[in-house]
Design a protein around this motif. Structure first.
Motif, PDB file in Angstrom:
ATOM      1  N   ASP A 268       0.814  -1.213   0.000  1.00  0.00           N
ATOM      2  CA  ASP A 268       0.000   0.000   0.000  1.00  0.00           C
ATOM      3  C   ASP A 268       0.849   1.265   0.000  1.00  0.00           C
ATOM      4  O   ASP A 268       0.346   2.347  -0.323  1.00  0.00           O
ATOM      5  CB  ASP A 268      -0.939   0.007   1.208  1.00  0.00           C
ATOM      6  CG  ASP A 268      -0.184  -0.139   2.518  1.00  0.00           C
ATOM      7  OD1 ASP A 268       0.859  -0.808   2.527  1.00  0.00           O
ATOM      8  OD2 ASP A 268      -0.643   0.421   3.530  1.00  0.00           O
ATOM      9  N   ARG A 269       2.148   1.139   0.361  1.00  0.00           N
ATOM     10  CA  ARG A 269       3.014   2.324   0.384  1.00  0.00           C
ATOM     11  C   ARG A 269       4.175   2.214  -0.600  1.00  0.00           C
ATOM     12  O   ARG A 269       5.085   3.028  -0.575  1.00  0.00           O
ATOM     13  CB  ARG A 269       3.543   2.540   1.809  1.00  0.00           C
ATOM     14  CG  ARG A 269       2.453   3.058   2.748  1.00  0.00           C
ATOM     15  CD  ARG A 269       2.930   3.262   4.167  1.00  0.00           C
ATOM     16  NE  ARG A 269       3.094   2.005   4.863  1.00  0.00           N
ATOM     17  CZ  ARG A 269       4.257   1.523   5.277  1.00  0.00           C
ATOM     18  NH1 ARG A 269       5.354   2.197   5.054  1.00  0.00           N
ATOM     19  NH2 ARG A 269       4.335   0.378   5.908  1.00  0.00           N
ATOM     20  N   LEU A 270       4.158   1.197  -1.425  1.00  0.00           N
ATOM     21  CA  LEU A 270       5.171   1.043  -2.466  1.00  0.00           C
ATOM     22  C   LEU A 270       4.597   1.473  -3.812  1.00  0.00           C
ATOM     23  O   LEU A 270       3.368   1.579  -3.965  1.00  0.00           O
ATOM     24  CB  LEU A 270       5.627  -0.415  -2.548  1.00  0.00           C
ATOM     25  CG  LEU A 270       6.558  -0.905  -1.423  1.00  0.00           C
ATOM     26  CD1 LEU A 270       6.709  -2.417  -1.479  1.00  0.00           C
ATOM     27  CD2 LEU A 270       7.923  -0.234  -1.524  1.00  0.00           C
ATOM     28  N   PRO A 271       5.444   1.749  -4.811  1.00  0.00           N
ATOM     29  CA  PRO A 271       4.933   2.099  -6.142  1.00  0.00           C
ATOM     30  C   PRO A 271       3.999   1.022  -6.680  1.00  0.00           C
ATOM     31  O   PRO A 271       4.097  -0.156  -6.313  1.00  0.00           O
ATOM     32  CB  PRO A 271       6.212   2.219  -6.987  1.00  0.00           C
ATOM     33  CG  PRO A 271       7.296   2.516  -6.004  1.00  0.00           C
ATOM     34  CD  PRO A 271       6.921   1.819  -4.743  1.00  0.00           C
ATOM     35  N   GLU A 272       3.095   1.422  -7.562  1.00  0.00           N
ATOM     36  CA  GLU A 272       2.105   0.487  -8.102  1.00  0.00           C
ATOM     37  C   GLU A 272       2.764  -0.696  -8.817  1.00  0.00           C
ATOM     38  O   GLU A 272       2.226  -1.809  -8.829  1.00  0.00           O
ATOM     39  CB  GLU A 272       1.171   1.220  -9.063  1.00  0.00           C
ATOM     40  CG  GLU A 272       0.300   2.272  -8.386  1.00  0.00           C
ATOM     41  CD  GLU A 272      -0.637   2.943  -9.365  1.00  0.00           C
ATOM     42  OE1 GLU A 272      -0.612   2.554 -10.557  1.00  0.00           O
ATOM     43  OE2 GLU A 272      -1.383   3.844  -8.956  1.00  0.00           O
ATOM     44  N   LYS A 273       3.921  -0.469  -9.413  1.00  0.00           N
ATOM     45  CA  LYS A 273       4.593  -1.544 -10.151  1.00  0.00           C
ATOM     46  C   LYS A 273       5.046  -2.683  -9.239  1.00  0.00           C
ATOM     47  O   LYS A 273       5.298  -3.789  -9.713  1.00  0.00           O
ATOM     48  CB  LYS A 273       5.791  -0.983 -10.916  1.00  0.00           C
ATOM     49  CG  LYS A 273       5.418  -0.089 -12.095  1.00  0.00           C
ATOM     50  CD  LYS A 273       6.656   0.317 -12.864  1.00  0.00           C
ATOM     51  CE  LYS A 273       6.294   1.160 -14.084  1.00  0.00           C
ATOM     52  NZ  LYS A 273       7.503   1.567 -14.837  1.00  0.00           N
ATOM     53  N   ALA A 274       5.155  -2.421  -7.932  1.00  0.00           N
ATOM     54  CA  ALA A 274       5.634  -3.462  -7.022  1.00  0.00           C
ATOM     55  C   ALA A 274       4.699  -4.656  -7.020  1.00  0.00           C
ATOM     56  O   ALA A 274       5.134  -5.809  -7.092  1.00  0.00           O
ATOM     57  CB  ALA A 274       5.784  -2.895  -5.608  1.00  0.00           C
ATOM     58  N   ALA A 275       3.398  -4.390  -6.941  1.00  0.00           N
ATOM     59  CA  ALA A 275       2.424  -5.481  -6.947  1.00  0.00           C
ATOM     60  C   ALA A 275       2.469  -6.246  -8.266  1.00  0.00           C
ATOM     61  O   ALA A 275       2.355  -7.481  -8.296  1.00  0.00           O
ATOM     62  CB  ALA A 275       1.023  -4.938  -6.682  1.00  0.00           C
ATOM     63  N   ALA A 276       2.640  -5.524  -9.372  1.00  0.00           N
ATOM     64  CA  ALA A 276       2.697  -6.178 -10.679  1.00  0.00           C
ATOM     65  C   ALA A 276       3.937  -7.064 -10.800  1.00  0.00           C
ATOM     66  O   ALA A 276       3.889  -8.155 -11.380  1.00  0.00           O
ATOM     67  CB  ALA A 276       2.686  -5.124 -11.783  1.00  0.00           C
ATOM     68  N   VAL A 277       5.060  -6.603 -10.240  1.00  0.00           N
ATOM     69  CA  VAL A 277       6.284  -7.395 -10.287  1.00  0.00           C
ATOM     70  C   VAL A 277       6.106  -8.690  -9.513  1.00  0.00           C
ATOM     71  O   VAL A 277       6.480  -9.778  -9.978  1.00  0.00           O
ATOM     72  CB  VAL A 277       7.472  -6.581  -9.728  1.00  0.00           C
ATOM     73  CG1 VAL A 277       8.687  -7.476  -9.515  1.00  0.00           C
ATOM     74  CG2 VAL A 277       7.825  -5.446 -10.676  1.00  0.00           C
ATOM     75  N   LEU A 278       5.505  -8.613  -8.330  1.00  0.00           N
ATOM     76  CA  LEU A 278       5.277  -9.816  -7.533  1.00  0.00           C
ATOM     77  C   LEU A 278       4.336 -10.783  -8.242  1.00  0.00           C
ATOM     78  O   LEU A 278       4.533 -11.997  -8.211  1.00  0.00           O
ATOM     79  CB  LEU A 278       4.705  -9.432  -6.168  1.00  0.00           C
ATOM     80  CG  LEU A 278       5.671  -8.758  -5.190  1.00  0.00           C
ATOM     81  CD1 LEU A 278       4.929  -8.313  -3.940  1.00  0.00           C
ATOM     82  CD2 LEU A 278       6.800  -9.694  -4.815  1.00  0.00           C
ATOM     83  N   ALA A 279       3.314 -10.223  -8.889  1.00  0.00           N
ATOM     84  CA  ALA A 279       2.344 -11.079  -9.575  1.00  0.00           C
ATOM     85  C   ALA A 279       2.944 -11.781 -10.783  1.00  0.00           C
ATOM     86  O   ALA A 279       2.485 -12.863 -11.174  1.00  0.00           O
ATOM     87  CB  ALA A 279       1.134 -10.244  -9.998  1.00  0.00           C
ATOM     88  N   SER A 280       3.969 -11.191 -11.395  1.00  0.00           N
ATOM     89  CA  SER A 280       4.562 -11.781 -12.603  1.00  0.00           C
ATOM     90  C   SER A 280       5.581 -12.871 -12.300  1.00  0.00           C
ATOM     91  O   SER A 280       5.959 -13.632 -13.193  1.00  0.00           O
ATOM     92  CB  SER A 280       5.236 -10.691 -13.442  1.00  0.00           C
ATOM     93  OG  SER A 280       6.358 -10.145 -12.755  1.00  0.00           O
TER      94      SER A 280
END
Length: 717
Positions: A509-521
């Motif tokens: 919730d406090r990291l850049p939006e790309k962080a979640a996408a990186v984890l998901a990939s």
């Protein structure tokens, strides 16, 4: 037992902001203050505290009453309430913090007025109450201020602020500030926050203080340590540099693991005693195994060591003579480089606690020498200093690596010491190299790993997880439970707190939006394939209770190339992998792979796989006993001996060795009669079985029949 008021070591006035601007963060702040006080109570600290709320709807403090009695003005020091007077915290103290009082909307919460009331309260404590002992330097005095500084404060003129600061300094009162700087709340009242921050900065620049800014709401309940441990000198003496130079130094622990408080034994058998102590005395008695009714007196007991199947008795006077005599000392050994391609000291060599070493402040020559040494090491960060350290007379000799810690506010230049291991302390974990192409990451995988490092940078989230700000969730949960049970004997175990949530995973919730996408990939880039385990064949070939030759057998007549697709000995079918590698002519991979597979199986504690490990070792032993592989028998024996040595600290390995020594298996060392050059005799093989399973007397392995082709005396009949 009530604490002795004459042995107080700390006096603290706690100022808690309960104004309307504290909003949803007030319950967490109350919990933090309660945890702070609970830690003092559980650890039996001689600590007295006084509690004030500011920002309350009502008013109740001495300064306000005096102003009202003098001129009828009740507006001075208003909305400040004394909740608990100065004294040792007890259960009523903790119950006061359960009071959910909060100021009504529009109620001011002036932190500087509250600070003035706290300073006045401390001066009244040692003046009006006749407690001059509180002015001693050995008694720590502090004011603990907890607020988000969003309540509007009145302007403070310089003369009045100077008078308050002078009273703080004259009495050596330390100001500890816990500022709740939650971005979501600060944005709404940024102007008020800025004005209050300026006032606070003017105060802090001239007084002894600490300040901690809490930016994460989840970290509020754990913003205090469960136990505050002051740095104490644990070693002092001379640091010897050669034969002519000595520096007078003192040492204290820089870090040490904080453990749960020990739980004392409490006897419930003191019924009818008017003054029960409930104490428990522990006594241990020894009895003879052959005669359990006979108690062995202490004078008839001696220490002994197990040496194979023998017991070696070591009397106490002999044991003392065997110990290494070393005088208390610290001596320079020299310097090593740590930034080479193969550095002498690796980071993983650091052991135990960390120590800080400073020069004795009363010795000016030592202070100068220490400062020069720290500066020299600081200029070349690739160098570490090695010292020989003996903490007390006849204690163990330690080799320590020293790094410089430059001076800072409130800190003299010093050295940080880490204990280094001896060669016996280093543990090696052998595993095959990842040199094969199939083990190397692809371009996409390298790119994904690089993106993971870049986008999960916690400094971007304002939460670098510094050790100074990360609380131990286990300790906090324990103290919360103790406090809850003290207030309610039927209180349930509290759930893991916010400190545990903070360490559950990355704060997306406090990291850049790309962080979640990186984890998901990641699952797509690094796919996981499930490998089916082969079922155990307990009755067929390879069964441990079946024919030993069949279970252990490597069939040299197997068709070449069978099973050649196997690259290494795995944990699912280690015996079959070994046989296939041997059939494919890859003897090196086969003989090196079995010990690695057995180690992995034992480390996993999977009893189902242990049968397969045993079968693989039987197959390897069988192969080593053949003429072409006699040279590998010594390696096989060496592995079994290492396995036996490692069983002392592993219940899993002890059980596995017992299976090896079972009568139906008898898996032991290869004797020189079975494999010339093995380095073991038939007696060694019997002793190994005894050591592997001491509770069962080993049966002597039957002599192996010599094949006719190998019998040099066959033609002499």
């Amino acid at each position: 037992m009530a604490p002795n008021p004459d042995r107080v070591t700390e006096v603290c006035v706690i100022l808690l902001d309960v104004g309307p601007e504290m909003g949803e963060y007030l319950p967490a702040a109350r919990e933090a203050v309660a945890a702070f006080v609970t830690g003092k109570m559980v650890n039996k600290m001689p600590f007295q505290a006084q509690l004030f709320y500011f920002g309350t709807t009502g008013t109740s403090n001495v300064l306000n009453q005096e102003m009202m009695d003098a001129d009828g003005d009740d507006s001075q020091y208003a909305h400040i309430t004394e909740v608990r007077p100065l004294g040792f915290p007890e259960l009523p103290w903790l119950r006061s913090l359960q009071n959910h009082e909060q100021g009504e909307p529009g109620t001011p919460s002036d932190f500087f007025d509250a600070l003035t009331v706290a300073v006045d309260a401390l001066h009244r404590a040692w003046a009006a109450e006749g407690r001059p002992d509180l002015l001693k330097k050995s008694v720590a005095k502090r004011i603990l201020l907890v607020s988000n500084f969003l309540g509007e404060s009145q302007p403070v003129d310089d003369d009045f602020m100077a008078s308050v600061v002078d009273r703080l300094n004259q009495s050596d009162i330390k100001l500890d500030v816990r500022s709740l700087d939650i971005p979501e709340a600060d944005e709404k009242l940024s102007a008020v926050k800025s004005a209050n921050t300026d006032i606070l900065a003017r105060v802090l620049q001239d007084v002894r203080h600490t300040q901690q800014n809490v930016t994460d709401a989840a970290a509020i309940p754990t913003m205090f340590k469960t136990k505050e441990t002051a740095a104490t000198v644990t070693w002092s003496g001379a640091f010897e540099i050669g034969d002519q130079m000595k520096i007078s130094v003192k040492m204290s622990k820089k870090t040490a693991q904080e453990r749960l408080p020990s739980v004392g034994k409490w006897s419930q058998l003191a019924y009818g005693n008017t003054a029960p102590t409930h104490g428990v005395v522990l006594d241990r008695e020894y009895r003879l195994e052959r005669d359990p009714d006979q108690v062995v007196d202490e004078s008839e007991r001696v220490k002994a060591y197990q040496y194979g199947s023998q017991t070696v008795v070591i009397p106490e006077e002999i044991e003392q003579l065997l110990s290494f005599k070393a005088a208390k000392s610290m001596k320079l050994l020299g310097f090593v480089r740590t930034n080479d391609e193969d550095p002498a000291i690796q980071r993983y060599h650091y052991m135990k606690d960390v120590w800080a070493m400073v020069a004795a402040k009363e010795d000016e020559r030592s202070r100068t020498a220490m400062s020069a040494l720290v500066q020299a090491l600081q200029k070349d960060p690739g160098v570490a200093m090695l010292v020989r350290f003996v903490s007390r007379e006849n204690s163990a000799v330690q080799v320590c690596a020293c790094r410089p810690l430059p001076p800072a506010v409130g800190r003299a230049p010093c050295l940080v010491l880490n204990t280094l291991p001896y060669q016996e302390d280093i543990r090696s974990f052998p595993f095959p190299e990842f040199a094969k192409s199939k083990h190397l990451p692809s371009k996409d995988q390298r790119r994904a790993a690089k993106a993971l490092v870049a986008h999960l940078d916690l400094t971007q989230a304002g939460d670098p997880v510094r050790p100074e700000t990360v609380a131990n969730p286990l300790l906090h949960r324990f103290y919360d439970f103790v406090r809850a049970r003290a207030l309610d004997v039927e209180a349930p175990l509290p759930p893991p707190g916010a400190g545990a949530d903070r360490l559950r995973g990355p704060p997306l919730d406090r990291l850049p939006e790309k962080a979640a996408a990186v984890l998901a990939s990641l699952p797509d880039v690094f796919p996981i394939k499930q490998k089916e385990e082969a079922k155990d064949d307990e009755e067929g070939e390879g069964g441990l209770l079946g024919d030993a030759a069949t279970a252990a057998g490597f069939d040299p007549t197997a068709e070449a190339g069978a099973g050649s697709a196997v690259d290494a000995v795995g944990t699912s079918t280690p015996k079959e992998d070994f046989q296939n590698l041997m059939a494919a002519g890859r003897a090196d991979a086969a003989f090196e792979g079995v010990p690695l597979a057995v180690q992995r199986i034992l480390d996993s504690s999977n009893e189902g796989l242990q049968k397969k490990a045993l079968a693989a070792l039987q197959a390897m032993r069988k192969a080593c006993s053949q003429r072409d592989h006699f040279a590998r028998a010594a390696d096989f024996n060496a592995f079994l001996r290492r396995l036996l040595a490692s069983a002392e600290d592993s219940a899993t390995r002890r059980k596995f060795l017992a299976k090896m020594a079972a009568p139906e298996v008898q898996l032991t060392l290869l004797s020189s009669q079975e494999a010339p050059g093995s380095g073991a005799t038939a007696s060694d093989a019997r002793d190994f079985l005894t050591a592997a399973n001491p509770s069962q007397k080993a049966e002597e392995p039957p002599p192996e029949e010599v094949p006719a082709d190998d019998d040099d005396f066959a033609d002499m009949e």
